[in-house]
Scaffold this motif. Structure first.
Motif, PDB file in Angstrom:
ATOM      1  N   HIS A 120      54.198  17.559  57.703  1.00 48.64           N
ATOM      2  CA  HIS A 120      52.944  16.657  58.487  1.00 48.64           C
ATOM      3  C   HIS A 120      52.559  17.930  57.620  1.00 48.64           C
ATOM      4  CE1 HIS A 120      51.390  14.819  62.094  1.00 48.64           C
ATOM      5  NE2 HIS A 120      50.394  15.266  60.868  1.00 48.64           N
ATOM      6  N   TRP A 121      52.354  17.676  56.147  1.00 51.98           N
ATOM      7  CA  TRP A 121      51.512  17.367  54.963  1.00 51.98           C
ATOM      8  C   TRP A 121      50.831  18.886  54.650  1.00 51.98           C
ATOM      9  CZ3 TRP A 121      46.729  14.994  58.060  1.00 51.98           C
ATOM     10  CH2 TRP A 121      47.125  13.464  58.632  1.00 51.98           C
ATOM     11  N   GLU A 165      53.013   9.523  57.544  1.00 50.31           N
ATOM     12  CA  GLU A 165      52.062   8.819  56.920  1.00 50.31           C
ATOM     13  C   GLU A 165      51.743   9.585  55.804  1.00 50.31           C
ATOM     14  OE1 GLU A 165      48.719  10.187  59.544  1.00 50.31           O
ATOM     15  OE2 GLU A 165      49.295   8.800  61.012  1.00 50.31           O
ATOM     16  N   VAL A 168      48.459   8.686  54.290  1.00 53.12           N
ATOM     17  CA  VAL A 168      47.188   9.180  54.436  1.00 53.12           C
ATOM     18  C   VAL A 168      47.602  10.252  53.595  1.00 53.12           C
ATOM     19  CG1 VAL A 168      46.122  10.997  56.139  1.00 53.12           C
ATOM     20  CG2 VAL A 168      46.705   9.384  56.894  1.00 53.12           C
ATOM     21  N   ASN A 220      51.643   5.054  59.357  1.00 52.16           N
ATOM     22  CA  ASN A 220      49.694   5.038  60.055  1.00 52.16           C
ATOM     23  C   ASN A 220      49.435   3.177  59.949  1.00 52.16           C
ATOM     24  OD1 ASN A 220      49.278   6.482  57.458  1.00 52.16           O
ATOM     25  ND2 ASN A 220      47.675   5.623  58.014  1.00 52.16           N
ATOM     26  N   ASN A 290      51.854   5.440  64.153  1.00 53.77           N
ATOM     27  CA  ASN A 290      50.949   5.688  64.742  1.00 53.77           C
ATOM     28  C   ASN A 290      50.053   4.455  64.650  1.00 53.77           C
ATOM     29  OD1 ASN A 290      52.926   8.031  64.556  1.00 53.77           O
ATOM     30  ND2 ASN A 290      52.155   9.110  62.858  1.00 53.77           N
ATOM     31  N   MET A 321      36.400  10.203  66.421  1.00 51.20           N
ATOM     32  CA  MET A 321      36.731   9.953  65.422  1.00 51.20           C
ATOM     33  C   MET A 321      35.397   9.134  64.710  1.00 51.20           C
ATOM     34  SD  MET A 321      38.400  12.287  64.599  1.00 51.20           S
ATOM     35  CE  MET A 321      39.149  12.112  63.129  1.00 51.20           C
ATOM     36  N   TRP A 323      36.029   5.857  65.908  1.00 55.12           N
ATOM     37  CA  TRP A 323      37.679   4.623  65.121  1.00 55.12           C
ATOM     38  C   TRP A 323      37.296   4.207  66.935  1.00 55.12           C
ATOM     39  CZ3 TRP A 323      42.722   8.335  64.432  1.00 55.12           C
ATOM     40  CH2 TRP A 323      42.021   8.686  63.253  1.00 55.12           C
ATOM     41  N   TRP A 397      49.678  11.323  71.465  1.00 55.00           N
ATOM     42  CA  TRP A 397      48.784  11.777  70.225  1.00 55.00           C
ATOM     43  C   TRP A 397      47.803  12.393  70.620  1.00 55.00           C
ATOM     44  CZ3 TRP A 397      50.435  14.884  65.812  1.00 55.00           C
ATOM     45  CH2 TRP A 397      49.190  15.708  65.640  1.00 55.00           C
TER      46      TRP A 397
END
Ligand code: PNW
Length: 457
Positions: A120-121, A165, A168, A220, A290, A321, A323, A397
């Protein structure tokens, strides 16, 4: 309406290592690109870092007790690569690995199924200095790391997610520069994406040699809708759909990339060897979805390389955000997966919203908009189930308000508010609501009317 969620549907919540653990260098861990990025002034809002976060590294056992109280069937978390392998490869750091072994054991003791994400990144800096995901060896590094964990924890972890993701990682990480490692380069993303997909495929292959099942990738997804019926906006939304939704899934399911990508990247799009595309084709056991919002797309010829921008609709409800709240898009996304990719088993691995929550009053945090968001999205998932989508679970989440990457701690997605002064976790109204949903196997999401807001189904 009959509640379509089967009794064995898995209800859960999700987090990730760098976003909640804190103590990123404790017990011999090697630094990650996120540690370095957050400590580079100007990269994260307010120059905040994951140094403390939710201090989960020191509170994991209490947090598992809290999850049990909440009633989770499944807990999705991620492992920090650099805790397990400080150099990214080579010697295992026993103390880092033990942290996750204790976490997994505690979850199982409380009847919560672990769903572990390998990446996770938070790439180890030591690997980034060898080129990171641009290095053609990166898929082998990842497969070796994955094998270490499959061998150490595989008998106790029923669900694995390889990479969270990849889009991302690729686009904000290497094209726009907003997330670590913060590169802005047109030529890097196609290769990064290819290596992430090969990394996934290699890890799945290793997992198979151990004779195990239930491994997937988490992507995502957001449906793309043209902002107007003009041919230019239609074309722009098709390009954005290829870019965000089909890039990784077409490669995985069909062994080819959407043809729009060669057009989007132009001279930066390389020829990929047919053999590597054949290797990438690997369905896995499920797809992790996601879902947060949709894209309302306007053509923007001057905006390179996509030629499209996402609009913020003025008449819609927005999260902090920016969104749009758009639950119908979740049903649409799940039906699209059913139709395009031959009804793969699915888990919603993330769904949730950031809102400005009030401070606690009498120990309670009222977050009615998050309750409405979750209720509407659970109903949207139910609609897809009724239409034959093979949906097996749903994770909110996030469990806690946490380090929201480049936004720092300013954006709150949690079911629990975390007091920065003493780390007290306070359940929001959404935690109480979600506990009822889980206890009633979904029925509680159907008890109140949906509010008359534009985006709701
Ligand atoms: C996801 N987008 O990130 C991540 O998996 C989480 O770690 C993160 O906290 C959460 O969503 C909320 O942001 C995304 O630009 C980042 O479409 C960006 C996008 C989608 C998901």
């Amino acid at each position: 309406m009959a509640v379509p969620f089967p009794d064995d549907f898995l209800w859960g919540a999700a987090t990730s290592a760098y976003q909640i653990e804190g103590a990123p260098l404790a017990d011999g861990a090697g630094p990650s690109i996120w540690h370095r990025f957050a400590h580079t002034p100007g990269r994260v809002a307010g120059n905040e870092t994951g140094d403390l976060a939710c201090d989960h590294y020191h509170r994991a056992l209490d947090d598992v007790a809290l999850m049990a109280e909440l009633g989770l069937d499944v807990y999705r978390f991620s492992l920090a690569w650099g805790r397990v392998l400080p150099e990214g490869r080579g010697a295992v750091n026993r103390r880092g690995l033990d942290f996750y072994a204790r976490l997994v054991d505690a979850l199982l003791e409380h009847d919560i199924q672990p769903m572990a994400t390998l990446y996770h990144w938070d790439l180890p800096v030591a690997l980034h200095e060898r080129g990171g995901w641009l290095n053609p060896d990166s898929p082998h590094w990842f497969a070796d790391y994955a094998e270490t964990l499959f061998r150490a924890l595989g008998d106790r972890v029923p669900f694995w997610i390889t990479i969270n993701e990849p889009w991302v990682v690729t686009v904000p990480g290497y094209l726009d520069g907003q997330l670590a490692p913060g590169h802005r380069d047109l030529f890097e993303p196609p290769r990064v994406a290819h290596h992430l997909l090969l990394a996934h495929a290699e890890a799945v292959a290793v997992y198979r040699t151990l004779g195990r099942q239930q491994i997937g990738l988490a992507v995502n997804l957001e449906p793309q809708h043209p902002a107007s019926p003009s041919p230019a906006d239609l074309e722009a939304s098709r390009r954005r759909d290829a870019f965000i939704n089909r890039w990784f899934l077409d490669a995985l399911m069909f062994g080819r990339y959407p043809e729009e990508l060669a057009d989007i990247f132009g001279p930066a799009w390389p020829e990929f060897p047919a053999k590597s595309l054949e290797q990438i084709r690997c369905r896995g056991d499920f797809v992790g979805v996601n879902y947060y919002s949709r894209g309302l797309v306007r053509a923007a010829p001057d905006v390179a390389p996509l030629g499209a921008v996402r609009l913020t609709p003025s008449d819609a409800e927005l999260t902090t955000m920016g969104w749009e709240v758009y639950p119908k898009g979740l049903t649409e996304t799940l039906l699209w997966l059913r139709d395009r990719y031959a009804n793969p088993p699915l888990y919603i691995t993330e769904n949730g919203a950031a809102f400005d929550d009030p401070p606690p009053r009498n120990g309670r945090v009222e977050d009615p908009r998050r309750v409405a968001y979750l209720r509407a999205h659970i109903r949207a998932a139910a609609k897809a189930l009724e239409q034959g989508v093979d949906l097996r679970g749903y994770c909110v989440w996030s469990l806690f308000d946490n380090f929201e990457w480049a936004e720092g701690y300013s954006k709150c997605f949690g079911l629990y508010q975390v007091d920065p002064s003493d780390q007290t976790r306070r359940p929001k109204a959404s935690a109480r609501f979600y506990r009822e949903v889980m206890a009633s196997r979904g029925a509680a999401a159907f008890q109140e009317p949906t509010p008359p807001t534009a985006g709701y189904a």
